[in-house]
Write a protein that holds these residues in place. Structure first.
Motif, PDB file in Angstrom:
ATOM      1  N   GLU A 287     -17.635 -34.293 -52.254  1.00  0.00           N
ATOM      2  CA  GLU A 287     -18.996 -34.815 -52.032  1.00  0.00           C
ATOM      3  C   GLU A 287     -20.004 -34.179 -52.990  1.00  0.00           C
ATOM      4  O   GLU A 287     -21.052 -34.753 -53.254  1.00  0.00           O
ATOM      5  CB  GLU A 287     -19.456 -34.546 -50.597  1.00  0.00           C
ATOM      6  N   GLN A 288     -19.715 -32.987 -53.470  1.00  0.00           N
ATOM      7  CA  GLN A 288     -20.665 -32.292 -54.344  1.00  0.00           C
ATOM      8  C   GLN A 288     -20.179 -32.219 -55.788  1.00  0.00           C
ATOM      9  O   GLN A 288     -20.626 -31.350 -56.549  1.00  0.00           O
ATOM     10  CB  GLN A 288     -20.962 -30.897 -53.788  1.00  0.00           C
TER      11      GLN A 288
ATOM     12  N   GLY B 274     -21.087 -25.226 -49.595  1.00  0.00           N
ATOM     13  CA  GLY B 274     -21.193 -24.512 -48.328  1.00  0.00           C
ATOM     14  C   GLY B 274     -20.030 -23.560 -48.114  1.00  0.00           C
ATOM     15  O   GLY B 274     -19.331 -23.173 -49.058  1.00  0.00           O
TER      16      GLY B 274
ATOM     17  N   ALA C 175     -24.586 -21.315 -44.007  1.00  0.00           N
ATOM     18  CA  ALA C 175     -23.459 -20.692 -43.299  1.00  0.00           C
ATOM     19  C   ALA C 175     -23.327 -19.184 -43.561  1.00  0.00           C
ATOM     20  O   ALA C 175     -22.895 -18.440 -42.684  1.00  0.00           O
ATOM     21  CB  ALA C 175     -22.157 -21.400 -43.665  1.00  0.00           C
ATOM     22  N   GLY C 176     -23.657 -18.742 -44.769  1.00  0.00           N
ATOM     23  CA  GLY C 176     -23.717 -17.297 -45.019  1.00  0.00           C
ATOM     24  C   GLY C 176     -22.447 -16.646 -45.536  1.00  0.00           C
ATOM     25  O   GLY C 176     -22.415 -15.430 -45.761  1.00  0.00           O
TER      26      GLY C 176
ATOM     27  N   THR D  46     -20.385 -12.184 -47.206  1.00  0.00           N
ATOM     28  CA  THR D  46     -19.400 -11.459 -46.401  1.00  0.00           C
ATOM     29  C   THR D  46     -18.083 -11.233 -47.150  1.00  0.00           C
ATOM     30  O   THR D  46     -17.703 -12.038 -47.995  1.00  0.00           O
ATOM     31  CB  THR D  46     -19.060 -12.211 -45.089  1.00  0.00           C
TER      32      THR D  46
ATOM     33  N   ILE E 122     -15.367 -11.551 -45.626  1.00  0.00           N
ATOM     34  CA  ILE E 122     -14.445 -12.181 -44.667  1.00  0.00           C
ATOM     35  C   ILE E 122     -13.856 -13.454 -45.282  1.00  0.00           C
ATOM     36  O   ILE E 122     -14.601 -14.279 -45.817  1.00  0.00           O
ATOM     37  CB  ILE E 122     -15.187 -12.552 -43.363  1.00  0.00           C
ATOM     38  N   TYR E 123     -12.537 -13.581 -45.221  1.00  0.00           N
ATOM     39  CA  TYR E 123     -11.909 -14.804 -45.724  1.00  0.00           C
ATOM     40  C   TYR E 123     -11.178 -15.512 -44.586  1.00  0.00           C
ATOM     41  O   TYR E 123     -10.879 -14.921 -43.548  1.00  0.00           O
ATOM     42  CB  TYR E 123     -10.921 -14.493 -46.859  1.00  0.00           C
TER      43      TYR E 123
ATOM     44  N   LYS F  76      -5.327 -20.914 -38.577  1.00  0.00           N
ATOM     45  CA  LYS F  76      -6.301 -20.289 -39.480  1.00  0.00           C
ATOM     46  C   LYS F  76      -6.250 -18.779 -39.306  1.00  0.00           C
ATOM     47  O   LYS F  76      -6.463 -18.259 -38.216  1.00  0.00           O
ATOM     48  CB  LYS F  76      -7.708 -20.812 -39.191  1.00  0.00           C
TER      49      LYS F  76
ATOM     50  N   THR G 203     -30.721 -27.300 -52.126  1.00  0.00           N
ATOM     51  CA  THR G 203     -30.514 -27.606 -50.699  1.00  0.00           C
ATOM     52  C   THR G 203     -31.337 -28.811 -50.242  1.00  0.00           C
ATOM     53  O   THR G 203     -31.249 -29.216 -49.085  1.00  0.00           O
ATOM     54  CB  THR G 203     -30.876 -26.397 -49.812  1.00  0.00           C
TER      55      THR G 203
ATOM     56  N   THR H 203     -30.951 -31.788 -50.739  1.00  0.00           N
ATOM     57  CA  THR H 203     -30.105 -32.928 -50.384  1.00  0.00           C
ATOM     58  C   THR H 203     -29.294 -32.701 -49.103  1.00  0.00           C
ATOM     59  O   THR H 203     -28.596 -33.604 -48.658  1.00  0.00           O
ATOM     60  CB  THR H 203     -29.102 -33.209 -51.520  1.00  0.00           C
ATOM     61  N   LEU H 204     -29.345 -31.508 -48.544  1.00  0.00           N
ATOM     62  CA  LEU H 204     -28.581 -31.251 -47.314  1.00  0.00           C
ATOM     63  C   LEU H 204     -29.217 -32.085 -46.196  1.00  0.00           C
ATOM     64  O   LEU H 204     -30.398 -31.927 -45.891  1.00  0.00           O
ATOM     65  CB  LEU H 204     -28.631 -29.760 -46.971  1.00  0.00           C
TER      66      LEU H 204
ATOM     67  N   HIS I 146     -25.297 -15.575 -36.389  1.00  0.00           N
ATOM     68  CA  HIS I 146     -24.843 -14.309 -36.984  1.00  0.00           C
ATOM     69  C   HIS I 146     -25.850 -13.201 -36.679  1.00  0.00           C
ATOM     70  O   HIS I 146     -25.489 -12.080 -36.329  1.00  0.00           O
ATOM     71  CB  HIS I 146     -24.712 -14.424 -38.507  1.00  0.00           C
TER      72      HIS I 146
ATOM     73  N   ALA J 134     -20.522 -26.034 -37.672  1.00  0.00           N
ATOM     74  CA  ALA J 134     -21.940 -25.730 -37.432  1.00  0.00           C
ATOM     75  C   ALA J 134     -22.411 -26.289 -36.084  1.00  0.00           C
ATOM     76  O   ALA J 134     -23.216 -25.659 -35.382  1.00  0.00           O
ATOM     77  CB  ALA J 134     -22.791 -26.285 -38.575  1.00  0.00           C
TER      78      ALA J 134
HETATM   79  P1  NAD Z   1     -19.079 -27.104 -45.481  1.00  0.00           P
HETATM   80  O1  NAD Z   1     -19.006 -26.149 -46.604  1.00  0.00           O
HETATM   81  O2  NAD Z   1     -17.792 -27.586 -44.905  1.00  0.00           O
HETATM   82  O3  NAD Z   1     -19.965 -28.344 -45.954  1.00  0.00           O
HETATM   83  C1  NAD Z   1     -20.069 -29.512 -45.158  1.00  0.00           C
HETATM   84  C2  NAD Z   1     -20.378 -30.724 -46.020  1.00  0.00           C
HETATM   85  O4  NAD Z   1     -21.723 -30.652 -46.511  1.00  0.00           O
HETATM   86  C3  NAD Z   1     -19.486 -30.827 -47.260  1.00  0.00           C
HETATM   87  O5  NAD Z   1     -19.146 -32.152 -47.469  1.00  0.00           O
HETATM   88  C4  NAD Z   1     -20.396 -30.332 -48.370  1.00  0.00           C
HETATM   89  O6  NAD Z   1     -20.037 -30.816 -49.622  1.00  0.00           O
HETATM   90  C5  NAD Z   1     -21.728 -30.869 -47.908  1.00  0.00           C
HETATM   91  N1  NAD Z   1     -22.888 -30.159 -48.475  1.00  0.00           N
HETATM   92  C6  NAD Z   1     -23.070 -28.822 -48.563  1.00  0.00           C
HETATM   93  N2  NAD Z   1     -24.260 -28.551 -49.117  1.00  0.00           N
HETATM   94  C7  NAD Z   1     -24.850 -29.727 -49.393  1.00  0.00           C
HETATM   95  C8  NAD Z   1     -26.101 -30.091 -49.958  1.00  0.00           C
HETATM   96  N3  NAD Z   1     -27.001 -29.174 -50.327  1.00  0.00           N
HETATM   97  N4  NAD Z   1     -26.371 -31.403 -50.095  1.00  0.00           N
HETATM   98  C9  NAD Z   1     -25.489 -32.341 -49.683  1.00  0.00           C
HETATM   99  N5  NAD Z   1     -24.299 -32.054 -49.121  1.00  0.00           N
HETATM  100  C10 NAD Z   1     -23.986 -30.758 -48.978  1.00  0.00           C
HETATM  101  O7  NAD Z   1     -19.951 -26.533 -44.258  1.00  0.00           O
HETATM  102  P2  NAD Z   1     -20.504 -25.079 -43.911  1.00  0.00           P
HETATM  103  O8  NAD Z   1     -21.027 -25.206 -42.549  1.00  0.00           O
HETATM  104  O9  NAD Z   1     -21.365 -24.566 -44.987  1.00  0.00           O
HETATM  105  O10 NAD Z   1     -19.212 -24.154 -43.903  1.00  0.00           O
HETATM  106  C11 NAD Z   1     -18.322 -24.144 -42.824  1.00  0.00           C
HETATM  107  C12 NAD Z   1     -17.061 -23.364 -43.170  1.00  0.00           C
HETATM  108  O11 NAD Z   1     -17.382 -22.087 -43.693  1.00  0.00           O
HETATM  109  C13 NAD Z   1     -16.183 -23.116 -41.960  1.00  0.00           C
HETATM  110  O12 NAD Z   1     -14.836 -23.350 -42.312  1.00  0.00           O
HETATM  111  C14 NAD Z   1     -16.415 -21.661 -41.637  1.00  0.00           C
HETATM  112  O13 NAD Z   1     -15.298 -21.060 -41.015  1.00  0.00           O
HETATM  113  C15 NAD Z   1     -16.690 -21.073 -42.989  1.00  0.00           C
HETATM  114  N6  NAD Z   1     -17.538 -19.873 -42.927  1.00  0.00           N
HETATM  115  C16 NAD Z   1     -17.010 -18.692 -43.321  1.00  0.00           C
HETATM  116  C17 NAD Z   1     -17.773 -17.545 -43.294  1.00  0.00           C
HETATM  117  C18 NAD Z   1     -17.207 -16.238 -43.775  1.00  0.00           C
HETATM  118  O14 NAD Z   1     -17.879 -15.236 -43.764  1.00  0.00           O
HETATM  119  N7  NAD Z   1     -15.983 -16.220 -44.223  1.00  0.00           N
HETATM  120  C19 NAD Z   1     -19.103 -17.591 -42.849  1.00  0.00           C
HETATM  121  C20 NAD Z   1     -19.620 -18.812 -42.443  1.00  0.00           C
HETATM  122  C21 NAD Z   1     -18.834 -19.946 -42.506  1.00  0.00           C
END
Ligand code: NAD
Length: 360
Positions: free
Chosen positions: A44-45, A96, A122-123, A127, A129-130, A138, A158, A160-161, A176, A256
């Protein structure tokens, strides 16, 4: 005001923040000593990934635009192989948590430095953390090699989010910070960041809802995401994150949204056990009308059009029993203990979340 004992570990990452800061990308790649960047994004991006590649010109080794949720091991392997084939010496992750997560999976094996350009709240970029999914399971862990070396926060990326994702992603960030405030290993620096992070996002969400390309609102939200992500990277999480991992992992609910629905219920569960954290959350939310921290979080989600019930995000009521069993079988530390002995209370919490009941 009594200062308690604490341990504070600074995390070695460099943050470049500001509208238009993507313009510093080349300088930042230089500072990493890198010459051949592999750019990562979701499908998507892919346009944003292409834009980054154009900007880097000869320093772009290639694009891998196939990041997906939960970092499947197969995707991680493909991306690692491509990085090796192209002779990449750094990974640029624009997107993200899913895209940052793919970068982490590459870094874990290869030690390649990651430059993250987050476009959600998401942050993960702050971190060590993986997470990686193999055969439907998972696995998560900590490894200092996966912490991005450089993070460029550019609020313009952002704009476009979509509003719906902005609100749930903002609630994800707040989660968090909220749990960081009652963490067993909390410290005063993280408390300051957590309270300010909640405040910044709580102020930003209504502005973004009114106008999704409001740059001031977007800037506040991304600033809050940085603060809240830092808290996640520095201190341990508790009940809320355990429930979200259970619901996301075993029932495949969207990340989310799950955070958004569970947060008010988890905070209500912990309210009496963590009064100082509740006071800080309440203050950060503006303490309107004397609402509790939990009710304030519920209202923040609800008033900005986010889902507040598990029913509305695809959970079946018949699965609540199994979710409660999984959550209590291997509990995290929490200010109010939750284990097998508290299974009934956790089941009730999930029922309230299922129905979307506003906490007292
Ligand atoms: P995501 O990364 O899955 O993104 C969701 C959708 O939004 C995707 O299609 C992406 O391309 C789209 N998108 C993102 N930014 C955009 C923008 N600015 N404009 C248009 N579209 C956009 O969602 P998320 O909530 O950011 O991440 C969730 C994942 O991250 C989970 O798997 C979670 O476990 C992980 N996570 C990990 C940590 C860590 O510390 N390891 C922390 C937070 C989240």
């Amino acid at each position: 005001h009594k200062v308690r004992d604490f341990i504070y570990n600074g995390q070695p990452s460099r943050v470049v923040f500001g509208a238009g800061s993507l313009a510093h990308l080349e300088r930042e790649i230089d500072l990493l000593g890198a010459r051949r960047a592999l750019i990562l994004s979701t499908p998507e991006q892919s346009q944003q990934a292409q834009m980054v590649a154009d900007r880097l010109a000869s320093r772009a080794a290639g694009i891998f635009p196939r990041a997906v949720m939960h970092v499947p091991i197969e995707t991680a392997r493909e991306a690692r192989e491509l990085a090796q084939k192209l002779g990449a010496d750094c990974a640029v992750a624009i997107g993200g948590g899913s895209t940052t997560g793919l970068g982490k999976a590459i870094a874990m094996e290869s030690g390649l430095p990651i430059l993250a350009i987050p476009t959600t709240y998401a942050g993960s970029e702050m971190t060590p953390i993986y997470g990686i999914t193999e055969a439907g399971l998972k696995k998560t862990g900590r490894d200092s090699r996966v912490l991005p070396r450089t993070v460029i926060y550019d609020p313009e990326l952002t704009l476009t989010l979509p509003v719906g994702m902005s609100v749930t992603s903002g609630m994800n960030a707040i989660a968090h910070a909220a749990e960081g405030l009652y963490a067993q290993d909390s410290n005063p620096v993280m408390d300051l960041m957590a309270e300010e992070g909640i405040r910044a996002i709580a102020q930003a969400l209504p502005a973004i809802r009114r106008q999704s390309d409001d740059l001031e609102g977007r800037t506040n939200a991304l600033y809050g995401a940085w603060l809240c992500g830092s808290v996640l990277g520095n201190v341990g999480m508790a009940l809320h994150h355990k429930l979200c991992h259970t619901l996301g992992g075993s029932f495949n609910l969207p990340h989310a949204e799950v955070h958004t629905v569970i947060l008010p219920q988890a905070i209500a569960f912990n309210a009496d056990a963590a009064p100082q954290a509740m006071a800080r959350i309440g203050r950060a939310l503006g303490g309107q009308g004397g609402a509790s921290a939990a009710a304030g979080l519920f209202d923040l989600a609800c008033d900005n059009g986010a889902p507040v019930s598990l029913r509305d995000i695809g959970m079946k009521e018949s699965e609540l029993d199994r979710a409660a069993d999984i959550a209590v079988s291997n509990p995290y530390w929490n200010p109010r203990p939750f284990g097998v002995a508290q299974r009934g209370e956790i089941r009730q919490l999930l029922q309230n979340a299922f129905e979307g009941i506003r906490p007292a």
